[in-house]
Write a protein that holds these residues in place. Structure first.
Motif, PDB file in Angstrom:
ATOM      1  N   PHE A 192       0.831  -1.201   0.000  1.00  0.00           N
ATOM      2  CA  PHE A 192       0.000   0.000   0.000  1.00  0.00           C
ATOM      3  C   PHE A 192       0.868   1.254   0.000  1.00  0.00           C
ATOM      4  O   PHE A 192       0.645   2.188  -0.780  1.00  0.00           O
ATOM      5  N   LYS A 193       1.857   1.287   0.869  1.00  0.00           N
ATOM      6  CA  LYS A 193       2.716   2.462   0.982  1.00  0.00           C
ATOM      7  C   LYS A 193       3.523   2.681  -0.291  1.00  0.00           C
ATOM      8  O   LYS A 193       3.674   3.808  -0.767  1.00  0.00           O
ATOM      9  N   SER A 194       4.036   1.591  -0.854  1.00  0.00           N
ATOM     10  CA  SER A 194       4.840   1.696  -2.070  1.00  0.00           C
ATOM     11  C   SER A 194       4.013   2.203  -3.245  1.00  0.00           C
ATOM     12  O   SER A 194       4.431   3.102  -3.981  1.00  0.00           O
ATOM     13  N   ARG A 195       2.824   1.642  -3.425  1.00  0.00           N
ATOM     14  CA  ARG A 195       2.000   2.039  -4.570  1.00  0.00           C
ATOM     15  C   ARG A 195       1.413   3.434  -4.386  1.00  0.00           C
ATOM     16  O   ARG A 195       1.244   4.166  -5.360  1.00  0.00           O
ATOM     17  N   ALA A 196       1.102   3.802  -3.163  1.00  0.00           N
ATOM     18  CA  ALA A 196       0.607   5.157  -2.916  1.00  0.00           C
ATOM     19  C   ALA A 196       1.691   6.180  -3.245  1.00  0.00           C
ATOM     20  O   ALA A 196       1.410   7.253  -3.782  1.00  0.00           O
ATOM     21  N   SER A 197       2.931   5.829  -2.951  1.00  0.00           N
ATOM     22  CA  SER A 197       4.041   6.725  -3.257  1.00  0.00           C
ATOM     23  C   SER A 197       4.239   6.864  -4.755  1.00  0.00           C
ATOM     24  O   SER A 197       4.395   7.974  -5.277  1.00  0.00           O
ATOM     25  N   SER A 198       4.207   5.742  -5.468  1.00  0.00           N
ATOM     26  CA  SER A 198       4.496   5.777  -6.901  1.00  0.00           C
ATOM     27  C   SER A 198       3.310   6.244  -7.742  1.00  0.00           C
ATOM     28  O   SER A 198       3.497   6.895  -8.775  1.00  0.00           O
ATOM     29  N   GLN A 199       2.076   5.937  -7.299  1.00  0.00           N
ATOM     30  CA  GLN A 199       0.914   6.251  -8.130  1.00  0.00           C
ATOM     31  C   GLN A 199       0.151   7.491  -7.675  1.00  0.00           C
ATOM     32  O   GLN A 199      -0.480   8.162  -8.493  1.00  0.00           O
ATOM     33  N   LEU A 200       0.170   7.781  -6.368  1.00  0.00           N
ATOM     34  CA  LEU A 200      -0.519   8.968  -5.866  1.00  0.00           C
ATOM     35  C   LEU A 200       0.452  10.078  -5.487  1.00  0.00           C
ATOM     36  O   LEU A 200       0.030  11.190  -5.164  1.00  0.00           O
ATOM     37  N   ASP A 201       1.748   9.761  -5.512  1.00  0.00           N
ATOM     38  CA  ASP A 201       2.793  10.731  -5.195  1.00  0.00           C
ATOM     39  C   ASP A 201       2.650  11.272  -3.781  1.00  0.00           C
ATOM     40  O   ASP A 201       2.767  12.463  -3.539  1.00  0.00           O
ATOM     41  N   ILE A 202       2.352  10.380  -2.823  1.00  0.00           N
ATOM     42  CA  ILE A 202       2.286  10.786  -1.420  1.00  0.00           C
ATOM     43  C   ILE A 202       3.250   9.930  -0.614  1.00  0.00           C
ATOM     44  O   ILE A 202       3.417   8.743  -0.874  1.00  0.00           O
ATOM     45  N   SER A 203       3.890  10.542   0.354  1.00  0.00           N
ATOM     46  CA  SER A 203       4.832   9.826   1.206  1.00  0.00           C
ATOM     47  C   SER A 203       4.237   9.505   2.565  1.00  0.00           C
ATOM     48  O   SER A 203       4.774   8.687   3.307  1.00  0.00           O
ATOM     49  N   ASP A 204       3.120  10.148   2.897  1.00  0.00           N
ATOM     50  CA  ASP A 204       2.453   9.931   4.182  1.00  0.00           C
ATOM     51  C   ASP A 204       0.951   9.981   3.956  1.00  0.00           C
ATOM     52  O   ASP A 204       0.464  10.866   3.249  1.00  0.00           O
ATOM     53  N   PRO A 205       0.181   9.046   4.539  1.00  0.00           N
ATOM     54  CA  PRO A 205      -1.262   9.026   4.298  1.00  0.00           C
ATOM     55  C   PRO A 205      -2.003  10.245   4.822  1.00  0.00           C
ATOM     56  O   PRO A 205      -3.147  10.479   4.435  1.00  0.00           O
ATOM     57  N   SER A 206      -1.370  11.039   5.702  1.00  0.00           N
ATOM     58  CA  SER A 206      -2.020  12.271   6.158  1.00  0.00           C
ATOM     59  C   SER A 206      -2.246  13.231   4.994  1.00  0.00           C
ATOM     60  O   SER A 206      -3.112  14.114   5.059  1.00  0.00           O
ATOM     61  N   GLU A 207      -1.482  13.042   3.905  1.00  0.00           N
ATOM     62  CA  GLU A 207      -1.664  13.870   2.713  1.00  0.00           C
ATOM     63  C   GLU A 207      -2.992  13.599   2.020  1.00  0.00           C
ATOM     64  O   GLU A 207      -3.425  14.374   1.162  1.00  0.00           O
ATOM     65  N   LEU A 208      -3.660  12.522   2.402  1.00  0.00           N
ATOM     66  CA  LEU A 208      -4.948  12.200   1.805  1.00  0.00           C
ATOM     67  C   LEU A 208      -6.038  13.183   2.200  1.00  0.00           C
ATOM     68  O   LEU A 208      -7.132  13.163   1.643  1.00  0.00           O
ATOM     69  N   VAL A 209      -5.758  14.042   3.159  1.00  0.00           N
ATOM     70  CA  VAL A 209      -6.725  15.080   3.523  1.00  0.00           C
ATOM     71  C   VAL A 209      -6.789  16.164   2.462  1.00  0.00           C
ATOM     72  O   VAL A 209      -7.763  16.922   2.384  1.00  0.00           O
ATOM     73  N   ASP A 210      -5.767  16.239   1.599  1.00  0.00           N
ATOM     74  CA  ASP A 210      -5.709  17.227   0.519  1.00  0.00           C
ATOM     75  C   ASP A 210      -6.779  16.900  -0.531  1.00  0.00           C
ATOM     76  O   ASP A 210      -6.790  15.798  -1.086  1.00  0.00           O
ATOM     77  N   PRO A 211      -7.679  17.838  -0.848  1.00  0.00           N
ATOM     78  CA  PRO A 211      -8.736  17.571  -1.837  1.00  0.00           C
ATOM     79  C   PRO A 211      -8.194  17.151  -3.198  1.00  0.00           C
ATOM     80  O   PRO A 211      -8.821  16.339  -3.887  1.00  0.00           O
TER      81      PRO A 211
END
Length: 250
Positions: A192-211
């Motif tokens: 999950f962390k690896s794919r979120a970094s490569s596909q969503l360009d986020i390093s921390d899930p707290s960034e998911l609060v960004d619209p």
């Protein structure tokens, strides 16, 4: 949907059945002192469960009573042993076991739960027409609550993984294989962390609060979901190539 969401939500909330159910809950929930009181009143229980997306358990009264009676403070409590975190949220919300007095006695509790219920019921109504849109609406609501909480990065991921509707959005958006859930949970976390970094360009899930991040996630989910539906009906999957080469829009 985004352009007309406020108007559609307002019209839905004025539906006579929704109005009757929410008014009844707000007027009577303070009379509830125990889990038995809640499960004995089907109208109250329907709203209570619906607020957490657990309406399918309306007839499982003994199971719901046990969830509420055991609370969540003890690691061995039933809610803590279930993979679906919504049961833990449900038990925490009512706090029959873990607080000196249940939260049903708080003056704002009724309106807190009915607000959640209206949101969930609207999403359910949308899902009757398009299940993918229901999951997208649910994801936008849930992500704001989870990512903005005071939790560590791994805890946020585990909360996402333990929320079936929200997990479905991530699984599809990140292209997880159907056998992914069979992996060890720690290995799932790594992926999950690896794919979120490569596909969503986020390093921390707290960034998911960004619209913008939420929008990108949901766009990927909706597009991949359409691709999966297309692939199931056709031997061709050229749209997958388009997805993989599509630039991020922000």
């Amino acid at each position: 949907m985004n352009r007309t969401l406020d108007r559609q939500t307002d019209l839905f909330n004025k539906d006579p059945l929704i109005v009757r159910d929410t008014e009844y809950f707000e007027q009577n929930i303070s009379k509830v002192q125990t889990p038995e009181d809640l499960v004995s009143d089907r109208r109250l229980l329907r709203v209570a469960l619906g607020a957490f997306g657990l309406q399918d358990d309306i007839d499982n009264r003994a199971f719901i009573r046990e969830i509420l009676e055991e609370g969540t403070a003890d690691d061995s409590a039933l809610a803590n042993r279930l993979a679906d975190d919504r049961y833990k949220q449900f038990a925490d919300a009512f706090a029959f076991k873990d607080q000196p007095i249940p939260r049903t006695q708080l003056p704002t509790f009724g309106t807190e739960i009915t607000a959640q219920f209206r949101n969930r019921e609207f999403e359910t109504a949308v899902g009757e027409q398009d299940e993918s849109l229901r999951l997208a609406l649910n994801a936008k609501r849930e992500l704001g609550d989870i990512a903005s909480g005071d939790f560590s990065g791994d805890t946020i991921w585990f909360q996402i993984m333990g929320n079936p509707p929200l997990r479905r959005v991530f699984d599809v958006a990140l292209g997880m294989p159907s056998t992914f859930a069979q992996l060890d949970v720690d290995r799932q976390l790594e992926v999950f962390k690896s794919r979120a970094s490569s596909q969503l360009d986020i390093s921390d899930p707290s960034e998911l609060v960004d619209p913008d991040v939420q929008e990108w996630l949901i766009q990927r989910f909706l597009l991949r979901d359409q691709i999966d539906s297309f692939a199931a009906q056709s031997p061709g999957s050229i749209a997958l190539t388009l997805l993989q080469s599509a630039p991020r829009f922000f």
